[in-house]
Write a protein that holds these residues in place. Structure first.
Motif, mmCIF file in Angstrom:
data_model
loop_
_atom_site.group_PDB
_atom_site.id
_atom_site.type_symbol
_atom_site.label_atom_id
_atom_site.label_comp_id
_atom_site.label_asym_id
_atom_site.label_seq_id
_atom_site.Cartn_x
_atom_site.Cartn_y
_atom_site.Cartn_z
ATOM 1 N N VAL A 197 -1.243 9.623 0.111
ATOM 2 C CA VAL A 197 -2.165 8.491 0.014
ATOM 3 C C VAL A 197 -1.538 7.371 -0.803
ATOM 4 O O VAL A 197 -1.632 6.183 -0.442
ATOM 5 N N THR A 198 -0.894 7.710 -1.919
ATOM 6 C CA THR A 198 -0.242 6.696 -2.747
ATOM 7 C C THR A 198 0.831 5.954 -1.963
ATOM 8 O O THR A 198 0.922 4.714 -2.014
ATOM 9 N N GLN A 199 1.662 6.670 -1.223
ATOM 10 C CA GLN A 199 2.718 6.032 -0.441
ATOM 11 C C GLN A 199 2.146 5.153 0.659
ATOM 12 O O GLN A 199 2.680 4.066 0.936
ATOM 13 N N ALA A 204 1.404 -0.452 2.610
ATOM 14 C CA ALA A 204 0.550 -1.456 3.244
ATOM 15 C C ALA A 204 0.274 -2.654 2.342
ATOM 16 O O ALA A 204 0.098 -3.773 2.835
ATOM 17 N N MET A 205 0.246 -2.464 1.032
ATOM 18 C CA MET A 205 -0.222 -3.519 0.127
ATOM 19 C C MET A 205 0.703 -3.763 -1.057
ATOM 20 O O MET A 205 0.311 -4.425 -2.014
ATOM 21 N N GLY A 206 1.883 -3.225 -1.029
ATOM 22 C CA GLY A 206 2.777 -3.409 -2.155
ATOM 23 C C GLY A 206 2.603 -2.297 -3.173
ATOM 24 O O GLY A 206 1.754 -1.422 -3.031
ATOM 25 N N SER A 207 3.390 -2.329 -4.217
ATOM 26 C CA SER A 207 3.375 -1.255 -5.220
ATOM 27 C C SER A 207 2.205 -1.457 -6.187
ATOM 28 O O SER A 207 2.370 -1.916 -7.326
ATOM 29 N N ILE A 208 1.011 -1.098 -5.724
ATOM 30 C CA ILE A 208 -0.191 -1.253 -6.558
ATOM 31 C C ILE A 208 -0.822 0.087 -6.920
ATOM 32 O O ILE A 208 -1.754 0.128 -7.728
ATOM 33 N N ALA A 209 -0.348 1.191 -6.350
ATOM 34 C CA ALA A 209 -0.971 2.496 -6.555
ATOM 35 C C ALA A 209 -0.015 3.449 -7.259
ATOM 36 O O ALA A 209 1.192 3.458 -6.990
ATOM 37 N N THR A 210 -0.569 4.253 -8.151
ATOM 38 C CA THR A 210 0.188 5.308 -8.834
ATOM 39 C C THR A 210 -0.634 6.583 -8.819
ATOM 40 O O THR A 210 -1.866 6.542 -8.898
ATOM 41 N N ILE A 219 -5.270 2.327 -8.864
ATOM 42 C CA ILE A 219 -4.887 1.164 -8.053
ATOM 43 C C ILE A 219 -5.137 -0.098 -8.860
ATOM 44 O O ILE A 219 -6.266 -0.328 -9.330
ATOM 45 N N ARG A 220 -4.097 -0.918 -9.041
ATOM 46 C CA ARG A 220 -4.289 -2.198 -9.708
ATOM 47 C C ARG A 220 -5.102 -3.116 -8.811
ATOM 48 O O ARG A 220 -4.798 -3.289 -7.630
ATOM 49 N N ALA A 221 -6.138 -3.719 -9.399
ATOM 50 C CA ALA A 221 -7.052 -4.543 -8.607
ATOM 51 C C ALA A 221 -7.328 -5.841 -9.329
ATOM 52 O O ALA A 221 -7.286 -5.902 -10.565
ATOM 53 N N PRO A 222 -7.639 -6.904 -8.590
ATOM 54 C CA PRO A 222 -7.973 -8.180 -9.232
ATOM 55 C C PRO A 222 -9.297 -8.090 -9.973
ATOM 56 O O PRO A 222 -10.126 -7.221 -9.699
ATOM 57 N N ALA A 223 -9.498 -9.009 -10.904
ATOM 58 C CA ALA A 223 -10.723 -8.999 -11.705
ATOM 59 C C ALA A 223 -11.918 -9.517 -10.931
ATOM 60 O O ALA A 223 -13.058 -9.135 -11.208
#
Length: 360
Positions: A197-199, A204-210, A219-223
């Motif tokens: 799931v992380t990969q 799909a959206m760049g390196s935002i998930a760990t 998942i890094r998300a906007p405020a």
């Protein structure tokens, strides 16, 4: 006699695609249980009779409406019943929305059919009131009783539902829009699934998930709330290819149901199966007295017991036997699903069954 059934899982493909929304959910997006206590009125003689706590509840309800029952007078409660009320407050529920509620008798009420729930508060685990319930009950079961004590009950007449019977009065704060990162929780803990799931998200959206652990992905998300909602919707629609699940054999001891996963393997082994059949035959014979003996006709019982054991047949499992081989072997042995449970337990004890045997 309980009938036994064998359910066979389909052979799993090497990998299959699943939507992320089907295997995971975002932390904080969850339902909350609500519970309340109330009084149902309008029953046709099937209420709580003279239960003390029901009398107290009815006095309290009438007192709030300005009607005071004189001390020492105990109302007959054939038409009223004390009940417990349950409901689920969905995530993001707002004041004014309606909830379905379940109403269940708490005391001696035989049926809630035709009853009306008086206004009752519903509380969450923190003791705060989040909804108010009221309305007419829909009861599926019914019961009938005769004067001689005979009775018949169909379904559960002591429980019913009120569709849209509760109004939300307070919203639950959700951490979905407040945390610095979105957390995605897998429904089943699996290291390979969490990594896949992380990969998929990062491709799909760049390196935002760990990957935090076998069940959680950060998942890094906007405020901005709208941007977070859009990101969550995109992530839920992504498809991820998962490895086959762990090999399991599920046995339901109550119903005799056996489910064999497609990844189950059998090491080289041999199984012999035989049945012992015992047959008891009862014969009645009449004994007649002599013509001038003055005796009486008597009936004698004769029992014949026979035992026969079917010849045992041995079936050989080749190395790496799969689901189809197990099915063919069981059919060749002539084993019933009940016998299959014993065979699987014996294979597991011998170390030849490469799967987790789960008995529920």
């Amino acid at each position: 006699m309980i009938r036994l059934f064998l359910l066979l899982a389909l052979l799993a493909a090497p990998a299959h695609a699943e939507r992320i929304k089907d295997i995971a959910r975002f932390a904080g997006v969850r339902a909350n249980a609500l519970t309340g206590y109330g009084v149902v009125v309008g029953l046709s003689g099937t209420g709580d009779q003279n239960l003390e706590f029901t009398i107290q509840s009815l006095k309290s309800a009438t007192a709030r409406l300005g009607v005071l029952i004189p001390p020492g007078i105990a109302p007959q409660l054939k038409n009223a019943a004390a009940v417990m009320i349950t409901a689920e407050l969905p995530p993001f529920a707002k004041p004014g929305q309606r909830l379905d509620v379940t109403v269940s008798a708490l005391g001696q009420a035989k049926s809630l059919r035709g009853g009306t729930l008086l206004l009752a508060p519903m509380q969450g685990a923190d003791g705060e009131v989040y909804a108010l319930a009221q309305g007419n009950l829909a009861v599926g079961g019914f019961g009938a009783e005769g004067k001689d004590g005979s009775k018949i009950v169909v379904g559960t007449p002591s429980s019913g539902r009120i569709p849209g019977g509760a109004s939300v009065e307070r919203a639950v704060a959700s951490p979905f829009a407040g945390d610095a990162a979105l957390r995605l929780d897998l429904t089943e803990q699996d290291f390979s699934a969490a990594r896949a799931v992380t990969q998929t998200i990062n491709r799909a959206m760049g390196s935002i998930a760990t990957t935090d652990d076998a069940a959680t992905i950060s998942i890094r998300a906007p405020a901005d709330t709208a941007a977070r909602m859009a990101l969550a919707a995109q992530i839920e629609s992504l498809e991820v290819r998962l490895a086959p699940p762990a090999a399991r054999v599920i046995v339901n001891a109550r119903t005799g149901t056996v489910v064999i996963g497609g990844e189950v393997r059998i090491l080289p082994s041999a199984v012999a199966h035989g049945n012992l059949t015992v047959r008891i035959t009862e014969n009645q014979q009449a004994s007649q007295p002599g013509a001038f003996g003055g005796g009486r006709t008597a009936v004698t019982q004769q029992s014949t017991v026979e035992a026969a054991e079917a010849p045992g047949r041995m079936q050989m499992f080749q190395p790496g036997a799969r689901l189809g081989d197990i099915v063919d072997a069981v059919n060749a042995l002539g084993a019933a699903p009940g016998d299959l449970v014993a065979i699987l337990e014996a294979l597991k004890a011998a170390g030849a069954l490469r799967a987790e045997l789960v008995v529920i």
